[in-house]
Design a protein around this motif. Structure first.
Motif, mmCIF file in Angstrom:
data_model
loop_
_atom_site.group_PDB
_atom_site.id
_atom_site.type_symbol
_atom_site.label_atom_id
_atom_site.label_comp_id
_atom_site.label_asym_id
_atom_site.label_seq_id
_atom_site.Cartn_x
_atom_site.Cartn_y
_atom_site.Cartn_z
ATOM 1 N N LEU A 27 0.758 -1.117 0.120
ATOM 2 C CA LEU A 27 0.175 0.059 -0.004
ATOM 3 C C LEU A 27 0.735 1.242 0.045
ATOM 4 O O LEU A 27 0.670 2.064 -0.817
ATOM 5 N N GLU A 28 1.688 1.301 0.769
ATOM 6 C CA GLU A 28 2.741 2.519 1.100
ATOM 7 C C GLU A 28 3.413 2.602 -0.225
ATOM 8 O O GLU A 28 3.515 3.912 -0.597
ATOM 9 N N PHE B 58 -6.584 4.759 6.273
ATOM 10 C CA PHE B 58 -6.224 6.160 5.747
ATOM 11 C C PHE B 58 -5.083 6.775 6.604
ATOM 12 O O PHE B 58 -4.396 7.475 6.318
ATOM 13 N N ARG B 59 -4.996 6.153 7.776
ATOM 14 C CA ARG B 59 -3.954 6.498 8.679
ATOM 15 C C ARG B 59 -2.436 6.113 7.996
ATOM 16 O O ARG B 59 -1.711 7.017 7.853
ATOM 17 N N ARG B 60 -2.741 4.771 7.542
ATOM 18 C CA ARG B 60 -1.274 4.560 6.944
ATOM 19 C C ARG B 60 -1.126 5.359 5.481
ATOM 20 O O ARG B 60 -0.019 5.570 5.271
ATOM 21 N N MET B 61 -2.193 5.696 4.947
ATOM 22 C CA MET B 61 -1.926 6.304 3.498
ATOM 23 C C MET B 61 -1.514 7.631 3.640
ATOM 24 O O MET B 61 -0.733 8.201 2.939
ATOM 25 N N ASP B 62 -2.205 8.230 4.838
ATOM 26 C CA ASP B 62 -1.557 9.538 5.183
ATOM 27 C C ASP B 62 -0.295 9.688 5.444
ATOM 28 O O ASP B 62 0.381 10.621 5.249
ATOM 29 N N ALA B 63 0.391 8.480 6.149
ATOM 30 C CA ALA B 63 1.695 8.719 6.466
ATOM 31 C C ALA B 63 2.684 8.296 5.412
ATOM 32 O O ALA B 63 3.607 8.949 5.407
ATOM 33 N N ALA B 64 2.271 7.739 4.258
ATOM 34 C CA ALA B 64 2.908 7.277 3.213
ATOM 35 C C ALA B 64 2.695 8.340 1.885
ATOM 36 O O ALA B 64 3.714 8.345 1.327
ATOM 37 N N ALA B 65 1.674 8.871 1.913
ATOM 38 C CA ALA B 65 1.791 9.748 0.574
ATOM 39 C C ALA B 65 2.093 11.176 0.674
ATOM 40 O O ALA B 65 2.188 11.680 2.016
ATOM 41 N N ILE C 290 -4.231 14.502 -2.501
ATOM 42 C CA ILE C 290 -5.632 14.232 -1.943
ATOM 43 C C ILE C 290 -5.910 12.703 -1.808
ATOM 44 O O ILE C 290 -5.651 11.862 -2.690
ATOM 45 N N LEU C 291 -6.589 12.323 -0.406
ATOM 46 C CA LEU C 291 -6.864 11.050 -0.400
ATOM 47 C C LEU C 291 -8.648 10.807 -0.178
ATOM 48 O O LEU C 291 -9.073 11.545 0.633
ATOM 49 N N ALA C 292 -8.944 10.484 -1.430
ATOM 50 C CA ALA C 292 -10.415 10.395 -1.434
ATOM 51 C C ALA C 292 -10.939 8.991 -1.275
ATOM 52 O O ALA C 292 -10.258 7.909 -1.862
ATOM 53 N N SER C 293 -12.024 8.723 -0.734
ATOM 54 C CA SER C 293 -12.759 7.680 -0.321
ATOM 55 C C SER C 293 -14.131 7.324 -1.193
ATOM 56 O O SER C 293 -14.629 8.332 -1.568
ATOM 57 N N SER C 294 -14.281 6.031 -1.789
ATOM 58 C CA SER C 294 -15.489 5.832 -2.658
ATOM 59 C C SER C 294 -16.494 5.194 -1.688
ATOM 60 O O SER C 294 -17.513 5.143 -2.315
#
Length: 315
Positions: free
Chosen positions: A77-78, A102-109, A114-118
């Motif tokens: 994912l990262e 989202f915590r993991r994505m927020d830490a890696a991106a 922008i982090l968007a959820s479906s």
């Protein structure tokens, strides 16, 4: 902040039905796609789904540089989000799962990504609660299938910034979507709530023995559904009012409409009702195959979307 027209690479997190459709759409618009999904066999299923969608997208018209070769699958994912300009997440509908994801994505991106959820029903305020950069977390809820249906509902959470909303709306519009900004969080957002209202009465009518499953589908598909595919409920009411428009219609039918509202049903999803509907759908299908219906539906959707665009009048 990265200008939204500089989005070149999108990370698609979760590659089930919705994620695969999103991936195909992004690829068709000339973007690079980093995909990731922990499920065994996910890459093979994703590539097969994109290949299945591609002929339809070719008929839509591909952007310059569009190619399935721009799809990369990542086990991590990262790694998938680390170089993404925009992330479209499509994971399971569980709040605890989303918060951690989202915590993991927020830490890696990158911080400006922008982090968007479906998500079709979860509140983005909860999803963003574990993030260090919650201001860049937003809901971008598509309508299935995303590679065909233009609608995307954009919703901010308590900590989402106005800039994120504006950039998300601009990005979706730039890749051929019709984004709408939902002003506050509600269960099911807008389109699913409208669908749910129709489903509620449809199940009620079956439960009460008023009509069969097939007859209810016929009533919509060959009646109001044809008009709804062209324009929405309020504009249809306006046209139904003749020269006086919606004001005239509401003056004459406002009372009867309110009376119909009071008579609408509130069924419970009992096992008996579910079985009745399942059997009704099986009877209506007959010897037809679901895959054939889906292919026919997609062809008609493509033709309708093209025709609406060519009128230059219909929104």
């Amino acid at each position: 902040m990265t200008p939204i027209n500089d989005v070149k690479r999108v990370a698609v997190v979760g590659t089930g039905v919705i994620g695969a459709s999103w991936a195909a759409h992004f690829l068709a618009h000339g973007l690079d796609v980093n995909a990731t999904d922990p499920s065994p066999g996910a890459e093979d299923r994703l590539r097969a789904a994109v290949a299945q969608h591609w002929p339809t997208l070719e008929r839509f018209g591909l952007a310059e540089g569009a190619s399935v070769d721009r799809l990369r699958f990542h086990d991590s994912l990262e790694d998938a989000v680390a170089v993404a300009d925009f992330v479209q997440e499509n994971g399971p509908e569980r709040m605890d799962f989303k918060i951690e994801l989202f915590r993991r994505m927020d830490a890696a991106a990158p911080p400006e990504t922008i982090l968007a959820s479906s998500s079709s029903g979860l509140a983005i305020s909860g999803v963003q609660s574990g993030c260090v950069h919650p201001q860049r977390v937003v809901l971008g809820h598509p309508f299935n299938p995303p590679h065909l249906i233009p609608l995307v509902e954009v919703i901010g959470g308590e900590q989402t910034s106005p800039d994120t909303i504006a950039r998300t709306m601009a990005f979706y519009a730039a890749i051929g979507k019709r984004p709408i900004h939902v002003k506050r969080e509600v269960k099911g957002h807008i389109a699913n709530r409208l669908q749910a209202a129709l489903w509620r009465e449809a199940f009620h009518l079956v439960n009460e023995g008023v009509a069969s499953v097939a007859d209810i589908d016929t009533a919509i598909a060959h009646g109001p559904g044809l008009r709804w595919a062209v324009m929405g409920p309020f504009m249809n009411l306006h046209l139904s009012g003749g020269a006086g428009g919606i004001e005239h219609l509401l003056a004459h039918l406002g009372g009867p409409i309110e009376d119909w509202w009071r008579d609408l049903g509130a069924p419970s999803m009992t096992d008996a009702l579910k079985q009745q509907v399942v059997q009704g759908v099986d009877d209506a299908l007959g010897t037809r195959h679901t895959a054939d219906l889906q292919a026919a539906r997609d062809t008609l959707l493509l033709n309708l979307i093209r025709a609406k665009a060519e009128t230059g009048t219909l929104d």
